[in-house]
Design a protein around this motif. Structure first.
Motif, PDB file in Angstrom:
ATOM      1  N   GLN A 188      -1.234  14.825   6.310  1.00  0.00           N
ATOM      2  CA  GLN A 188      -0.129  14.689   7.259  1.00  0.00           C
ATOM      3  C   GLN A 188      -0.487  13.772   8.422  1.00  0.00           C
ATOM      4  OE1 GLN A 188       2.890  15.638   6.875  1.00  0.00           O
ATOM      5  NE2 GLN A 188       2.547  16.726   4.957  1.00  0.00           N
ATOM      6  N   SER A 189      -1.808  13.575   8.671  1.00  0.00           N
ATOM      7  CA  SER A 189      -2.214  12.722   9.786  1.00  0.00           C
ATOM      8  C   SER A 189      -2.188  11.250   9.413  1.00  0.00           C
ATOM      9  CB  SER A 189      -3.628  13.088  10.246  1.00  0.00           C
ATOM     10  OG  SER A 189      -4.570  12.701   9.261  1.00  0.00           O
ATOM     11  N   SER A 190      -1.968  10.948   8.138  1.00  0.00           N
ATOM     12  CA  SER A 190      -2.048   9.566   7.672  1.00  0.00           C
ATOM     13  C   SER A 190      -0.755   8.822   7.948  1.00  0.00           C
ATOM     14  CB  SER A 190      -2.352   9.536   6.175  1.00  0.00           C
ATOM     15  OG  SER A 190      -3.541  10.229   5.911  1.00  0.00           O
ATOM     16  N   ARG A 191      -0.939   7.533   8.284  1.00  0.00           N
ATOM     17  CA  ARG A 191       0.213   6.676   8.465  1.00  0.00           C
ATOM     18  C   ARG A 191       0.394   5.815   7.235  1.00  0.00           C
ATOM     19  NH1 ARG A 191      -1.738   4.117  13.924  1.00  0.00           N
ATOM     20  NH2 ARG A 191      -2.717   2.864  12.326  1.00  0.00           N
ATOM     21  N   GLY A 192       1.574   5.203   7.122  1.00  0.00           N
ATOM     22  CA  GLY A 192       1.785   4.218   6.086  1.00  0.00           C
ATOM     23  C   GLY A 192       1.858   4.840   4.707  1.00  0.00           C
ATOM     24  N   SER A 193       1.412   4.069   3.736  1.00  0.00           N
ATOM     25  CA  SER A 193       1.605   4.446   2.343  1.00  0.00           C
ATOM     26  C   SER A 193       0.689   5.582   1.928  1.00  0.00           C
ATOM     27  CB  SER A 193       1.359   3.228   1.452  1.00  0.00           C
ATOM     28  OG  SER A 193       0.029   2.795   1.594  1.00  0.00           O
ATOM     29  N   ARG A 194       1.160   6.365   0.965  1.00  0.00           N
ATOM     30  CA  ARG A 194       0.357   7.386   0.309  1.00  0.00           C
ATOM     31  C   ARG A 194       0.152   6.911  -1.117  1.00  0.00           C
ATOM     32  NH1 ARG A 194       1.475  11.816   3.682  1.00  0.00           N
ATOM     33  NH2 ARG A 194       1.563  10.848   5.736  1.00  0.00           N
ATOM     34  N   ARG A 195      -1.074   6.817  -1.525  1.00  0.00           N
ATOM     35  CA  ARG A 195      -1.360   6.180  -2.798  1.00  0.00           C
ATOM     36  C   ARG A 195      -2.078   7.114  -3.759  1.00  0.00           C
ATOM     37  NH1 ARG A 195      -0.515   0.749  -2.554  1.00  0.00           N
ATOM     38  NH2 ARG A 195      -0.135  -0.044  -0.449  1.00  0.00           N
ATOM     39  N   ARG A 196      -1.882   6.848  -4.998  1.00  0.00           N
ATOM     40  CA  ARG A 196      -2.687   7.458  -6.046  1.00  0.00           C
ATOM     41  C   ARG A 196      -4.035   6.735  -6.025  1.00  0.00           C
ATOM     42  NH1 ARG A 196      -0.287   8.668 -11.850  1.00  0.00           N
ATOM     43  NH2 ARG A 196      -2.169   9.208 -13.050  1.00  0.00           N
ATOM     44  N   SER A 212       9.491   8.020  -5.427  1.00  0.00           N
ATOM     45  CA  SER A 212       9.450   6.574  -5.615  1.00  0.00           C
ATOM     46  C   SER A 212       9.069   5.866  -4.331  1.00  0.00           C
ATOM     47  CB  SER A 212      10.823   6.080  -6.088  1.00  0.00           C
ATOM     48  OG  SER A 212      11.810   6.400  -5.132  1.00  0.00           O
ATOM     49  N   SER A 213       9.067   6.566  -3.231  1.00  0.00           N
ATOM     50  CA  SER A 213       8.683   5.987  -1.944  1.00  0.00           C
ATOM     51  C   SER A 213       7.200   6.159  -1.715  1.00  0.00           C
ATOM     52  CB  SER A 213       9.440   6.662  -0.806  1.00  0.00           C
ATOM     53  OG  SER A 213       8.897   6.280   0.442  1.00  0.00           O
ATOM     54  N   CYS A 214       6.509   5.055  -1.449  1.00  0.00           N
ATOM     55  CA  CYS A 214       5.067   5.137  -1.204  1.00  0.00           C
ATOM     56  C   CYS A 214       4.761   5.905   0.063  1.00  0.00           C
ATOM     57  CB  CYS A 214       4.469   3.730  -1.099  1.00  0.00           C
ATOM     58  SG  CYS A 214       4.435   2.833  -2.647  1.00  0.00           S
ATOM     59  N   GLY A 215       5.726   6.086   0.941  1.00  0.00           N
ATOM     60  CA  GLY A 215       5.453   6.743   2.205  1.00  0.00           C
ATOM     61  C   GLY A 215       5.689   8.231   2.213  1.00  0.00           C
ATOM     62  N   GLU A 216       6.060   8.827   1.083  1.00  0.00           N
ATOM     63  CA  GLU A 216       6.423  10.235   1.114  1.00  0.00           C
ATOM     64  C   GLU A 216       5.541  11.142   0.266  1.00  0.00           C
ATOM     65  OE1 GLU A 216      10.492  10.569   0.025  1.00  0.00           O
ATOM     66  OE2 GLU A 216      11.201   9.266   1.634  1.00  0.00           O
ATOM     67  N   ARG A 217       4.822  10.590  -0.711  1.00  0.00           N
ATOM     68  CA  ARG A 217       4.095  11.455  -1.629  1.00  0.00           C
ATOM     69  C   ARG A 217       2.754  11.893  -1.028  1.00  0.00           C
ATOM     70  NH1 ARG A 217      -0.007  10.161  -4.449  1.00  0.00           N
ATOM     71  NH2 ARG A 217       0.689  11.376  -6.227  1.00  0.00           N
ATOM     72  N   ARG A 218       2.167  12.947  -1.600  1.00  0.00           N
ATOM     73  CA  ARG A 218       0.823  13.360  -1.258  1.00  0.00           C
ATOM     74  C   ARG A 218      -0.178  12.515  -2.044  1.00  0.00           C
ATOM     75  NH1 ARG A 218       3.206  15.633   2.277  1.00  0.00           N
ATOM     76  NH2 ARG A 218       3.089  17.843   2.806  1.00  0.00           N
ATOM     77  N   SER A 219      -1.392  12.420  -1.531  1.00  0.00           N
ATOM     78  CA  SER A 219      -2.408  11.634  -2.215  1.00  0.00           C
ATOM     79  C   SER A 219      -2.912  12.362  -3.455  1.00  0.00           C
ATOM     80  CB  SER A 219      -3.584  11.365  -1.269  1.00  0.00           C
ATOM     81  OG  SER A 219      -3.169  10.609  -0.168  1.00  0.00           O
ATOM     82  N   LEU A 220      -3.138  11.603  -4.503  1.00  0.00           N
ATOM     83  CA  LEU A 220      -3.752  12.106  -5.721  1.00  0.00           C
ATOM     84  C   LEU A 220      -5.026  11.308  -5.950  1.00  0.00           C
ATOM     85  CD1 LEU A 220      -3.955  13.486  -8.528  1.00  0.00           C
ATOM     86  CD2 LEU A 220      -2.474  11.671  -9.388  1.00  0.00           C
ATOM     87  N   PHE A 221      -6.143  12.011  -6.048  1.00  0.00           N
ATOM     88  CA  PHE A 221      -7.421  11.359  -6.296  1.00  0.00           C
ATOM     89  C   PHE A 221      -7.800  11.591  -7.753  1.00  0.00           C
ATOM     90  CE2 PHE A 221      -8.845  10.563  -1.895  1.00  0.00           C
ATOM     91  CZ  PHE A 221      -7.875  11.258  -1.215  1.00  0.00           C
ATOM     92  N   GLU A 222      -8.264  10.544  -8.414  1.00  0.00           N
ATOM     93  CA  GLU A 222      -8.732  10.701  -9.782  1.00  0.00           C
ATOM     94  C   GLU A 222      -9.901   9.760 -10.025  1.00  0.00           C
ATOM     95  OE1 GLU A 222      -5.267   9.898 -12.065  1.00  0.00           O
ATOM     96  OE2 GLU A 222      -5.430   7.737 -11.890  1.00  0.00           O
TER      97      GLU A 222
END
Length: 587
Positions: free
Chosen positions: A270-278, A320-330
């Motif tokens: 929640q502290s992150s700005r901008g895009s949320r990426r896989r 579909s919005s890069c700014g709304e999803r949670r991060s997924l690490f793989e």
């Protein structure tokens, strides 16, 4: 008698000053002449006639740390993660004479900040401004260990390099490596977006100790000094081979002084700005302690098997919005070339095959994300051509095969990303663009030089007698040797060093304070927790000569391959690294 002469010398401040500044003056002269390369200051900085004015007419050059910070920005890391504030209470004071070099003016800070924003804007497709959102759909970072500009030029040049995909795309003056130009320093900078003087890993096998000894070994938590080895399956004491925890380093925060920016994304998205990426990490070492730490894995202990995953936030969250999803690490684990095959066609073929596996894994990750409407950051690391060069030297034909194979696979990746229809099939019809919105960045952590057996230097016995620990070695440590003196013998060591021609002429013997003051570890003050790991002096090679251990000298004197690849100092071959940034914007 030698200590007595030292006491006499202290009565003559002018003579003492001349002795203590000789190698600093040589450093400045060689930087001004371009014989050595500073991590971020241009040679004009050291050529200025008004060197004492405190103002620089030459803006700093972008460094690998700036690229790391730009990547962190594009992945949504907060500003405080990657740019530490100066002036913390526990930071040592700097000498007044050289404070101007590393502690920049407000203008200098703004210029460095601008460099990071410019890189982030180019890679992430966003405005060059604070708090920008970076909308690039897919970002791929490919780090090829040891593949400096000189390596590309040597092995890919063909009538001016016109036929080389890498040479056509490279901007060779855009980036410099960190000092020391070695893998632990660079990869920890990549993980933290901070300078080696801040993150705590400026080299291999750094010596540190937990606790304070008391008479009779009283008290709890008393441990022997450890030589921290982080690029291993587990974080270990290289001296004993035991886990670092046996030496009192009980957690990652005891070992690493700076926190990785990916951990911030993992703990508090929640502290992150901008895009949320896989976030996809591809290498041969996934599952090792260091990889778990650098990737921000809050659930360490995974085995790094193909596409093991951990979700942050709501597992089902997708948008579909890069700014709304949670991060997924793989993660995806690829193969690694065995040492026994190096120098044989099998070795280069396997290195390329495993790199191809990494490219295929990147393509799969991007394809899956594109179909689900997600943004990605894919980080592919290969230990080549570094691994080949350490065993064979820079010029070997098998090194050329590896470099050319890497180039061909990156070109294939870019071709695939340019053919949306072929990659996605029927799913591509929804978009009118023939290409995916992607950026591919190719760089290296450092370059390489060849060190022949005749270039390997043995520390004289009368110098070894003054040391508690000499962090040296032919494959890199000996090009920026950290020397830990026995208490009270620093002045004597310096005098004995200067009495040996091969040492005086081929190395700059700088106190760690002199190296800090001249900005070698970055433009910010070194953290107190980092400082003890570097000892008293750093011996910086100014050519091919490299400090080797007695065992190495014996081994390579009679070896079939008497040359070895090495790095870690300030030569252009070690410090100048590629910046290949392929984006759909420039197509």
């Amino acid at each position: 008698a030698e200590l007595g002469r030292g006491l006499t010398m202290r009565t003559s401040s002018d003579k003492m000053h001349a002795e203590n500044t000789t190698d600093v003056e040589r450093l400045h002269s060689m930087l001004a002449a371009g014989e050595l390369v500073h991590p971020y200051l241009n040679r004009e900085h050291f050529k200025r006639a008004d060197a004492d004015s405190g103002n620089s007419d030459s803006p700093p050059t972008a460094n690998f740390v700036d690229l790391s910070a730009a990547i962190a920005l594009c992945c949504g890391a907060d500003d405080e993660i990657r740019q530490q504030a100066s002036g913390e209470p526990d930071e040592p004071e700097l000498s007044d004479d050289n404070r101007r070099i590393i502690c920049s003016s407000v203008e200098g800070q703004w210029i460095r900040r601008r460099r990071r924003l410019e890189l982030a804007a180019e890679i992430g497709r966003g405005p060059v401004s604070e708090g920008a959102g970076y909308q690039r759909r897919h970002i791929v970072l490919i780090l090829c260990d040891g593949m400096g500009n000189a390596i590309l030029n040597r092995h890919l040049s063909n009538e001016g390099g016109e036929g080389s995909f890498f040479l056509r795309s490279n901007r060779p003056s855009r980036l410099r490596a960190v000092f020391p130009s070695t893998t632990p320093a660079a990869l920890t900078s990549l993980a933290t977006a901070s300078w080696p003087g801040r993150h705590g890993m400026p080299g291999w096998n750094l010596r540190d100790k937990r606790g304070c000894d008391l008479p009779g070994n009283q008290g709890d938590g008393i441990h022997q000094p450890a030589q921290l080895l982080v690029l291993s399956d587990r974080i270990r004491d290289a001296r004993s081979g035991d886990l670092a925890s046996a030496a009192g380093f009980q957690c990652w925060d005891d070992v690493f002084v700076e926190e990785p920016w990916a951990r911030k994304l993992a703990i508090d998205p929640q502290s992150s700005r901008g895009s949320r990426r896989r976030m996809t990490y591809i290498n041969a070492y996934n599952g090792d302690d260091y990889q778990d730490w650098a990737q921000g894995n809050t659930k360490p202990g995974s085995n790094g098997t193909d596409f093991s995953t951990w979700f942050i936030g709501s597992k089902g969250a997708s948008s579909s919005s890069c700014g709304e999803r949670r991060s997924l690490f793989e993660t995806s684990k690829i193969g690694e070339t065995s040492f026994e095959t190096l120098g044989k066609p099998e070795g280069s073929a396997k290195a390329i095959e495993y790199f191809r596996q990494g490219i295929d894994a990147a393509i799969r990750s991007i394809r899956e994300a594109e179909r689900s409407g997600e943004c990605t950051f894919v980080y592919l690391y290969t230990a080549h051509p570094d691994k080949h060069m350490h065993a064979l030297g820079v010029e070997h034909g098998e090194v050329k095969e590896v470099v050319r194979g890497i180039e061909a696979e990156v070109a294939r990746l870019w071709t695939v990303l340019g053919d949306r229809s072929s990659m996605l099939g029927d799913d591509a019809r929804a978009s009118g663009s023939p290409r995916l919105d992607a950026a591919v960045v190719v760089t290296a952590d450092h370059g390489h030089v060849t060190v022949d057996a005749d270039d390997m230097v043995r520390l004289p016995a009368d110098i070894v007698d003054l040391l508690e620990y000499a962090c040296i070695g032919v494959h890199g440590k000996g090009r920026h040797g950290y020397l830990h003196c026995r208490a009270g013998l620093r002045d004597l060591l310096r005098r004995r060093w200067r009495a040996v021609d091969v040492l005086r002429e081929n190395f700059l013997l700088l106190t760690i304070e002199e190296a800090i003051d001249n900005g070698l570890y970055g433009p910010e003050p070194m953290r107190v927790r980092v400082r003890p790991r570097l000892g008293d002096f750093v011996a910086v090679s100014v050519g091919r000569r490299t400090l080797a251990t007695p065992d190495e000298l014996d081994l390579f004197a009679g070896a079939a391959c008497r040359c070895q690849g090495s790095h870690g100092s300030l030569l252009a071959e070690e410090m100048e690294i590629p910046f290949i940034c392929l984006t759909t914007d420039t197509e």
